[in-house]
Structure formats: C-alpha cells, structure tokens
Design a protein around this motif. Structure first.
Motif, PDB file in Angstrom:
ATOM      1  N   ALA A 164      24.142 -33.163 -41.690  1.00 20.61           N
ATOM      2  CA  ALA A 164      24.243 -33.207 -40.510  1.00 20.61           C
ATOM      3  C   ALA A 164      25.131 -34.670 -39.501  1.00 20.61           C
ATOM      4  N   THR A 165      25.180 -35.033 -40.372  1.00 22.58           N
ATOM      5  CA  THR A 165      26.443 -36.575 -39.625  1.00 22.58           C
ATOM      6  C   THR A 165      26.916 -36.657 -40.372  1.00 22.58           C
ATOM      7  N   ARG A 222      22.797 -24.691 -39.516  1.00 16.54           N
ATOM      8  CA  ARG A 222      21.318 -25.344 -39.466  1.00 16.54           C
ATOM      9  C   ARG A 222      21.099 -24.609 -38.597  1.00 16.54           C
ATOM     10  N   TYR A 229      30.064 -34.603 -48.820  1.00  9.88           N
ATOM     11  CA  TYR A 229      28.115 -34.061 -48.245  1.00  9.88           C
ATOM     12  C   TYR A 229      29.066 -33.714 -47.154  1.00  9.88           C
ATOM     13  N   HIS A 266      27.308 -33.211 -58.173  1.00  5.65           N
ATOM     14  CA  HIS A 266      26.818 -33.715 -56.841  1.00  5.65           C
ATOM     15  C   HIS A 266      28.175 -34.762 -56.377  1.00  5.65           C
ATOM     16  N   HIS A 288      13.591 -28.512 -55.713  1.00  7.39           N
ATOM     17  CA  HIS A 288      14.542 -29.578 -56.383  1.00  7.39           C
ATOM     18  C   HIS A 288      12.970 -29.302 -57.861  1.00  7.39           C
ATOM     19  N   VAL A 329      15.271 -28.619 -45.306  1.00  7.70           N
ATOM     20  CA  VAL A 329      15.138 -29.662 -45.152  1.00  7.70           C
ATOM     21  C   VAL A 329      16.023 -30.310 -45.861  1.00  7.70           C
ATOM     22  N   HIS A 330      17.109 -29.799 -46.496  1.00  2.88           N
ATOM     23  CA  HIS A 330      18.157 -30.097 -47.045  1.00  2.88           C
ATOM     24  C   HIS A 330      19.796 -30.311 -46.379  1.00  2.88           C
ATOM     25  N   ARG A 331      20.449 -30.948 -46.462  1.00  3.38           N
ATOM     26  CA  ARG A 331      21.959 -30.784 -46.329  1.00  3.38           C
ATOM     27  C   ARG A 331      22.536 -29.263 -46.960  1.00  3.38           C
ATOM     28  N   PHE A 373      31.812 -49.261 -51.070  1.00  5.21           N
ATOM     29  CA  PHE A 373      32.145 -48.343 -52.379  1.00  5.21           C
ATOM     30  C   PHE A 373      32.853 -47.837 -52.231  1.00  5.21           C
ATOM     31  N   PHE A 421       9.624 -25.660 -53.413  1.00  9.98           N
ATOM     32  CA  PHE A 421      10.361 -26.962 -53.391  1.00  9.98           C
ATOM     33  C   PHE A 421      11.184 -26.773 -54.135  1.00  9.98           C
TER      34      PHE A 421
END
Lengths: 365, 365
Positions: free
Chosen positions: A311-312, A279, A308, A304, A205, A292-294, A128, A203
């Motif tokens: 954590a990784t 974090r 990004y 977006h 989103h 729960v998100h980046r 990609f 929530f």
C-alpha cells in the motif's frame, strides 16, 4: 562478455549513481545472481566485496577449492584456527575499500557478518541493496522469464494433481505429500506446500498439519518449488464437495481484486498503485479488515524479492519485472480465500505465467 | 514450570551475570530453543525481545494468528502497509528496554533486522549470544540426548543403505538419492547428503554431482537429516573395490586423530585441547597442511552450533555438551578422508551416538 561481467558492470554503474564505495554480499541469492554461485553458507564469515577498483571474496579456507571451480575472482582465505579479521582487512585493502565511506550491505546476510564488516569500516554509512543489486535483479531477461515459466508449469501440474487427489478424510499433510511427490517427479525441489483447510485457511501462512479435509471445507493451496534454479508460486482454491455458506460471494470479490490489480499493472505506475485497486475492491465490499497482507511480491532467484506490491511502495514498475498478484480475504474460524498469479510486466501489461483458471475447483465428494 | 518458563528464567540469570539489558532473537533456532517455535522467517522484521522485566514479540500481522497457537507472549504487530518502526518502539517500551545499553543479538538474524534494532537503540553496545542463549544451548538434557540419539540411528541406517547400494557407474547424485530416500522412509527430512567420490572427496564441502563412481575410488559420505526436530551428522568412508594407493595409511592416521580427540574430551578441558591432539597426530604424520578445518562443532537444534572444537577455542567443555569429532585429510586431485562421530560429553568422557565402526567399507566391485 560473461553474464557475471555484464552484471558486475551494471552494478558498478549503479554504484556510481548512488555514490556507493563498497557492496558486500553474503552467501545467498544476491551473490548467486551476481556471480552465478555461492559458497556453502554457515557461521563462517564469507563475503563477496565489490568496489569500483575490483572485487574479491573473504572466503573460509574450507570452501576455497570447491568455490574455485565456479569463479576466477580472488579469494582472501581464513582457516578455522584463526579469526577472519586479517583476511577481511586484506580483502578490503586489495580492492581499495579499506576507507569506504558508503557501504551497501546484503540485507539478508547474518547480523554477525554485517557487524564485523561495519566494525572494520568505522566511518562507513550503510544502506541495503534496494538501489543497487536489488534494483538490477527486479528486471528479468527473456532467459530468466523462460526458466520461470518452465518452473510455473510444473507447479500448475502439481496443483492439478492435488485437485485430483482431494477427498474427505485426507489430512492436509497427505495432500501436501501428493504435491511434493509431483514436484519431485519433475525434478523440482519443493519450497513450500501450504494446505489450509476449512478454518485453517484463515491463517495466510498456515503450517500444513494433521487436520483432515471434511465435506464443506474450502481449501487454500499455495505451493512453490525450485526447478532449474528458479522458483514457482501459485495459490488456488478447492472445495471438498459443496463450499461453505457465503463462499461464492467472497471468492468473487477476491477474483475482482485480482482483476483490478492486473488491470492497473503497467510500466511506469507505482507498486502502491497496483495494491490500491485490489485493496479498494475488498474494502468496498466490506472485507477490508480481512485483507491482512500486501498484494504481491517479486519472484526471481528468491521466492520473495523486490518489487513488493504494498500500500505504501513508491517503486515504479518497469517492463520485465516479475511479481505476484495475490489478494486474499481471511475470515477467522470460517475460511480463507487467496488467489495468486505470477506475472511478468510487458509493455502493454502483465503476462500471467500459469495456465490454470482461478475458479474454485470443486472436488467430487 | 513449562520448558519455556524454565529457559526464560535461565536466560535472565545469564543476562544478570553478563549485565545484558536486552536479548533480541530472530525467527530461527535460538527462538525455537527458547519458546518452542518460531514464526515463518522472511523479509518482514520479526523479533523476540527479552528484558529483565518481560518479553514480547515484534510480529508481522500476517503471522500473528498462526503464531498465537504456539505462545502466550504478547505481540506488537505491524502490517504490510506500514513500517515496523512504531511497533518496534512499542515493543521495546513495553518491556522497559527502550533505553537498553547492552544488547545481545542473535548472530544469525538478518542484517537488516539487527541494524534496524540497533538504530532504535543508538546508545546500545551489542554482543552476540555466546555468553547467554548460546551458552545455555550447549548443554543438553537427557530428553534432547534421547531425541538426538534417535536421529543418529536413522542416519546409521541410511549410511548402511548407501554402503549396500554402491557400485561402479553409479553417480554421486544417485547414491545421494538412495540416502535421501531412506531418510524419507523413516520420516526424517534430509539436510545434506555429501557424496565426494575419488578426487571430489578432497573438497570437504563438495557439492554432490554427476561424477560416476569408479573402481578404485575412495568415497566420502557425510550425511544428516532432521528427525523429531533434531539433526544427525555422520561421516564414513567407502571404497569402490580396492581403495586407491596409499589410502590405508592415511585412513589409519585419521582414525588415530579421532581417537586422540575422543581421549582428550573430558569435562573441564578447553575445546582447543580436544582439537590439538587430533591436529598433532595429523601434523606429526606429515599431513598437517591437508587438515584444513576445525576438529568439530556442536549439534542441537542446529546442525552447526557451539561449542566449536577449534585450535583456538577457549570454551570449557562441560558434561552434557554434544559435538562432533571429525578430523580429515584432503589430498588434492587424489582423495579425501574424514571420519566423524557425534558425541555427548559424560562425566567420564564422550559417549558416541553412532553404532557404526569407522573402518573403510569396501563394496564388492
């Protein structure tokens, strides 16, 4: 040299570095970035193909004349009464890509476009756009920065309108309408207007709904609109009168997480090294399971896009990159808190687009 | 039986008929049709997987709680700090699809979602949804018909507002704003508002712009909006004062093409047999080269969906199918003419949604 010529040259340099024979883009933001427009996107296969030797479009005949106003690049057209295969073969042949072995696919293109192209290139391996178009798009120039900043200022004003309008008994949708109307009044096209009140704020989103704001609600307001072709994205917190019990402590933790990420963001550090301190602040305070998100995402033509901030992610941040810092804590059935800044990375650290403080806005109830 | 249960049962019947092991849908209209909602669509892989044995979601953790409000189907979640591969493998295993040999892919899903799934199923052959979900979606029930008809009535009124507003010196965008404002006033979300004035009308997908309407212009107005979840789509012609020379003759040819297609549309005929008579009318009149698109497209949750009414489509039309009839003639640098009806196919022929005549609307200038 036109912007398109400059960007095509930069893309070909990336293609050489990555040993890419062909880049194929669908009618979307990658195409918009590279050539300044994209044809109407629908179920008709439409591709911009770039090889070392040249570039051309596979173009539905229907869109050929309208697109011709925007580009001098050659078209290989096909009409609604034929299949696009012959035009695709001709297009690949015209730029010497009919034997391409390594293809970069626009990851956002429709599955049928991608599989049709790969079907025409049975020996090709695909990747990609991360190392090519995506890498180039991450770094913004000063003109893009100026336009993003203009767009961000519109969002700041829309948020202030929302703060002023909040009152008990108003529905989330009504508050979203205030925001959308303000965007429209400044010629901006609303992209999203998340109003998450009370427990709905938990929530990330949340779909803005009919729930009525009540005294004691914390309200997540996360909004964005497109102005001058470029989006905004900001999240701030409001309370309807006195915030819920325990709110202030959690808000402070999220604020410290934002500050920790901002302090870590420097050219040369990896994206995960910006995510980690945010974090850590939240985990150390005992709320790790509720983040729960980046920590963030890039922003450019797309709301977006890379980089990004996860954590990784091993992506090395560079000067000129634009991204969000938006940690959050979501406590089920009680409330959510997210604070979001968009920044551009300068040599000495992040410059924040918004001029609004991140404090809780308490509306008189 | 819920609508979702009914549709899942119908899908499994189609899967048996087509020897399909797995159907994979992205967050879009196919998913919306099948289970009544879809999670927020972004770059995070999200799939609804259906096998003979069961169904489940690959779900970004971020959207799990919000989606749980809408469905009881099992989720296999993955969070932003991990890759989705393990959750995808678990999801495929849970419904006995980890050895699927024949996969139906949602053709509209992102290329990266599709290639990730195919990468997890290296022995699988893929097709798209035409014989399964697509075939089921083509036939509408009476409740969908009623909602589409309501949406069409809003578009009729928006078009009448546009007719009343037309005057020389007004820009295309200003006229589009009149239309959008009307849609909004009836709670409809505008999808497209094509205003192609004078020579711009010769581009079928013209991007509504700053050109000012002038006396003697023919104006293509092609508009649609979403109301109650379902779209409208209608095209009519207006003239600013006296239409351009030769206009009337060409309008009559397009009208005769519409009538020829309407007369041909009956259950049991092929889509190409509806396209052909419209095309023949235009070709016989000497304008064949100026009819650059298909005669029509289906309409349902999507503004464009099967059946496509093209010169080559072998799709057999059935009672309950909803589609457009919209031949056009586009004369470069002069004007374009398109007349579009949406119809539902009844046992004895098409029933037209709109109540507006297809005559040229001449606005006093």
């Amino acid at each position: 040299m036109t912007e398109t010529a400059t960007r095509l040259a930069a893309l070909r340099e990336k293609m050489r570095q990555t040993e890419t024979d062909l880049v194929a883009l669908g009618p979307g933001s990658h195409m918009q970035w590279l050539v300044g427009f994209h044809p109407h996107a629908d179920e008709r296969p439409c591709l911009l193909l770039v090889s070392e030797a040249g570039e051309c479009f596979l173009m539905p005949a229907l869109n050929a004349e309208g697109s011709r106003e925007n580009t001098d690049i050659a078209f290989h057209t096909w009409s609604d009464d034929e299949r696009p295969d012959a035009a695709l073969a001709a297009a690949l042949g015209a730029i010497g890509a009919d034997k391409a072995k390594s293809v970069v696919l626009d990851e956002t293109m429709r599955a049928d476009f991608a599989l049709r192209l790969l079907g025409a290139l049975p020996d090709a391996k695909h990747t990609f756009t991360g190392e090519t178009v995506g890498a180039l798009r991450m770094r913004k120039g000063e003109s893009e920065f100026a336009r993003l900043k203009t767009s961000a200022a519109v969002a700041d004003r829309a948020l202030q309108k929302a703060f002023a309008a909040i009152k008990p008994g108003m529905s989330e949708k009504e508050l979203a309408t205030v925001i959308r109307d303000h965007f429209a009044s400044e010629g901006a096209i609303p992209l999203f207007t998340i109003v998450g009140s009370g427990p709905n704020g938990a929530f990330p989103h949340h779909q803005t709904g009919e729930r009525k704001l009540a005294e004691g609600d914390a309200v997540v307001i996360d909004i964005g609109a497109r102005k001058g072709g470029l989006p905004s994205d900001i999240t701030r917190m409001a309370a309807v009168g006195r915030p819920p019990e325990g709110y202030g402590q959690v808000h402070t933790i999220v604020e410290r997480a934002v500050e920790a990420a901002l302090a870590a963001a420097r050219p040369g550090v990896k994206a995960k090294e910006v995510d980690a301190p945010a974090r850590r602040v939240i985990s150390d305070a005992g709320y790790g399971e509720y983040f729960v998100h980046r920590t963030g995402h890039g922003l450019g033509i797309d709301g977006h896009e890379p980089p990004y901030i996860t954590a990784t992610s091993e992506t090395v941040l560079e000067e000129g990159m634009v991204f969000s810092i938006e940690p959050g804590i979501y406590i089920p059935r009680r409330f959510g808190i997210r604070l979001e800044e968009i920044v551009i990375l300068r040599a000495d650290g992040p410059e924040i687009f918004s001029s609004l403080p991140r404090d809780l806005h308490v509306s008189g109830a």
